[in-house]
Design an enzyme around this catalytic site. Structure first.
Site, PDB file in Angstrom:
ATOM      1  CE1 TYR A 102      -3.966  -2.613   5.573  1.00  7.40           C
ATOM      2  CE2 TYR A 102      -3.338  -0.389   4.928  1.00  7.40           C
ATOM      3  CZ  TYR A 102      -3.731  -1.674   4.596  1.00  7.40           C
ATOM      4  OH  TYR A 102      -3.876  -2.001   3.272  1.00  7.40           O
ATOM      5  CE  LYS A 154      -1.483  -4.285   3.232  1.00  6.65           C
ATOM      6  NZ  LYS A 154      -1.814  -5.635   2.786  1.00  6.65           N
ATOM      7  CB  SER A 172      -0.859  -0.015   1.269  1.00  4.01           C
ATOM      8  OG  SER A 172      -1.502   1.226   1.451  1.00  4.01           O
TER       9      SER A 172
END
Ligand code: NAD
Ligand code: WQD
Length: 334
Positions: free
Chosen positions: A148, A152, A124
Site C-alpha cells: 500500500y 502511494k 500518506s
C-alpha cells in the site's frame, strides 16, 4: 470552479465534498462505491445545502472518466479513490497496484485528454517508513514497508515525473497522518466495510457491541505509557487542507508534497480515555502482543503546510472523540 472528487463518497472524500460545496465550488463525485454507499450523497447535499453531482464509475475506465471531466467542465481534480487496507495490500498486492497505481495513471490520461492539469492527491505518511528522525518532515527519506505504501510512493513519483515533463501541471501530494473523527453533525463519518483494522473504527465497533473488546497492540514500546503513539488528525481539518492546497496551487506549478498532521503524537491509552469521556462508557480492552510492522511512534512536522498553505489543525482529541461518538450514536442501526 468545478472540482471532480474521485473517491468522494468515502470517509475523507465526503467531508471534503461538504467543505468544498459549502465554500461555493461545484463538486462532482466519481466513485465505484467499492467501499462506500450511494446514500452518502444525500447527506453531503443536506450538509452543504448544495447540489453535488455523482457518477458511479471506476477510475480505471479512462473513457468514462474523460467524458465526465468534459461534460462537467471540470477545472481541477482531487484524487482520493483507492484501496487503503495496509494488511490486505500484502495479501492482494496486484489488486492494490492495479487499483491504485494503474487507476492513477488512467486518471492522469483522462485529465490529459481534456487539458486539465491541477491535481490534489491523497498520499500518506506511510511513504516514509521507519523513522530516521522525528518528526517526519517532507525531506525525510521515503522507504515504505508494505505494498500500500509503495503504491502511494510510486504514484507520487509518477506525478513528479509528469510535472517535470510538462510545466503546466500543478500538483499537491498531501501526506495524511492518522485521519479520525467525523462531521460535527454526526451525519457523515467513517463506516468501513468488513472488519476494521484502524484504532478508531475498532473502538466504534466495541461501543456498538459488534466487537467484545479492544486489543491494544503492545504496551512495551518506549513511550510514556508503553502504547503506540500517532499523529491523529480530525477529518474536517484534513478536508480544510485540501481546500488550502487547491487555492495555493493556482499560482504554484510543479509537484509539491505536504505533510498534513497536527505535529503532536498521542498514545492509544490517551485516545481511549478521551473516547471514554466523550461516550460516558468504559471501553473493555486487553493488551496483546505488538502488531507486526507497527512503529512505536510517528508524527508530522507540518510547518510547510502552515507556511505555504496557511493551514494548520484546529480540532483536538476531545472534539475528535465527541464528533465520532455522535456519528456512532446516529448510525447504530445501519
Ligand atoms: P475510503 O475507502 O472511505 O474512500 C475511498 C473511496 O474510493 C471509496 O468511496 C471507494 O468506493 C472509492 N474507490 C476505491 N477504488 C476505486 C476505483 N477504482 N474507482 C473509483 N472509486 C474507487 O477511504 P478514505 O479513508 O476516505 O481514504 C481516501 C484516500 O486517502 C485513499 O486514497 C487513502 O489511501 C488515502 N489515505 C487514507 C488514510 C486513512 O487512514 N483513512 C490515510 C492516508 C491516506
Ligand atoms: C494506530 C495505533 C496501533 C488497532 C494506518 C496505516 C497508515 C494510514 C493510517 C493510510 C497503533 C494501535 C490499532 C487496534 C491497537 N493509512 N491499535 N488496536 O497503523 O498508525 O496507520 O492508518 O494511509 O498508512 O498504516 O493506524 O489506526 O491502525 O493504529 O492497539 O485494534 O493504534 O498499534 O499504535 P496506523 P491504526
Amino acid at each position: 470552479m468545478n472540482i471532480l472528487l474521485t473517491g468522494g463518497m468515502g470517509y475523507i472524500g465526503s467531508h471534503t465534498a461538504v467543505l468544498l460545496a459549502s465554500a461555493g465550488y461545484y463538486v462532482h463525485i466519481y466513485d465505484n462505491l467499492c467501499n462506500s454507499k450511494a446514500q452518502t450523497l444525500t447527506r453531503i447535499q443536506e450538509l452543504s445545502a448544495k447540489t453535488v453531482g455523482f457518477t458511479e464509475g471506476d477510475i480505471r475506465d479512462t473513457k468514462k472518466l474523460s467524458q465526465v471531466l468534459r461534460d462537467q467542465k471540470i477545472d481541477a481534480v482531487i484524487h482520493l479513490a483507492g484501496l487503503k487496507a495496509v494488511g490486505e495490500s500484502s495479501q492482494k498486492p496486484i489488486e492494490y497496484y492495479a487499483n491504485n497505481v494503474q487507476g492513477s495513471i488512467s486518471l492522469i490520461q483522462a485529465m490529459q485528454s481534456v487539458g486539465i492539469s491541477t491535481l490534489v492527491f491523497s498520499s500518506s505518511a506511510t511513504v516514509y517508513g521507519d523513522p530516521i528522525y522525528l518528526p517526519y518532515d517532507e525531506a525525510h527519506p521515503t522507504s515504505p514497508t508494505n505494498p500500500y505504501g509503495r503504491n502511494k510512493l510510486q504514484i507520487e513519483e509518477i506525478l513528479r515525473d509528469l510535472a517535470g515533463s510538462d510545466k503546466t501541471w500543478k500538483i499537491a501530494c498531501l501526506r495524511y497522518f492518522n485521519p479520525v473523527g467525523a462531521h460535527e453533525s454526526g451525519l457523515i463519518g467513517e463506516d468501513p466495510n468488513g472488519i476494521p483494522n484502524n484504532l478508531m473504527p475498532v473502538i466504534a465497533q466495541v461501543v456498538n457491541g459488534k466487537l467484545p473488546s479492544l486489543n491494544i497492540f503492545g504496551n512495551d514500546y518506549e513511550t510514556e505509557d508503553g502504547t503506540g503513539k500517532r499523529d491523529y488528525i480530525h477529518v474536517v481539518d484534513l478536508a480544510e487542507g485540501h481546500l488550502a492546497a487547491l487555492t495555493w496551487l493556482k499560482d504554484s506549478p510543479g509537484c509539491h508534497a505536504f505533510n498534513l498532521g497536527s505535529g503532536n503524537s498521542r498514545s492509544v491509552m490517551e485516545l481511549l480515555h478521551h473516547f471514554e469521556n466523550a461516550s460516558g462508557q468504559k471501553i473493555p480492552y486487553q493488551v496483546v502482543g505488538r502488531r507486526p510492522g507497527d512503529l512505536a511512534e510517528y508524527y508530522a512536522k507540518a510547518n510547510k503546510a502552515r507556511d505555504l498553505l496557511g493551514w494548520e489543525t484546529k480540532r483536538d482529541l476531545p472534539e475528535i472523540c465527541n464528533n465520532t461518538w455522535l456519528w456512532i450514536k446516529n448510525n447504530r442501526a445501519s
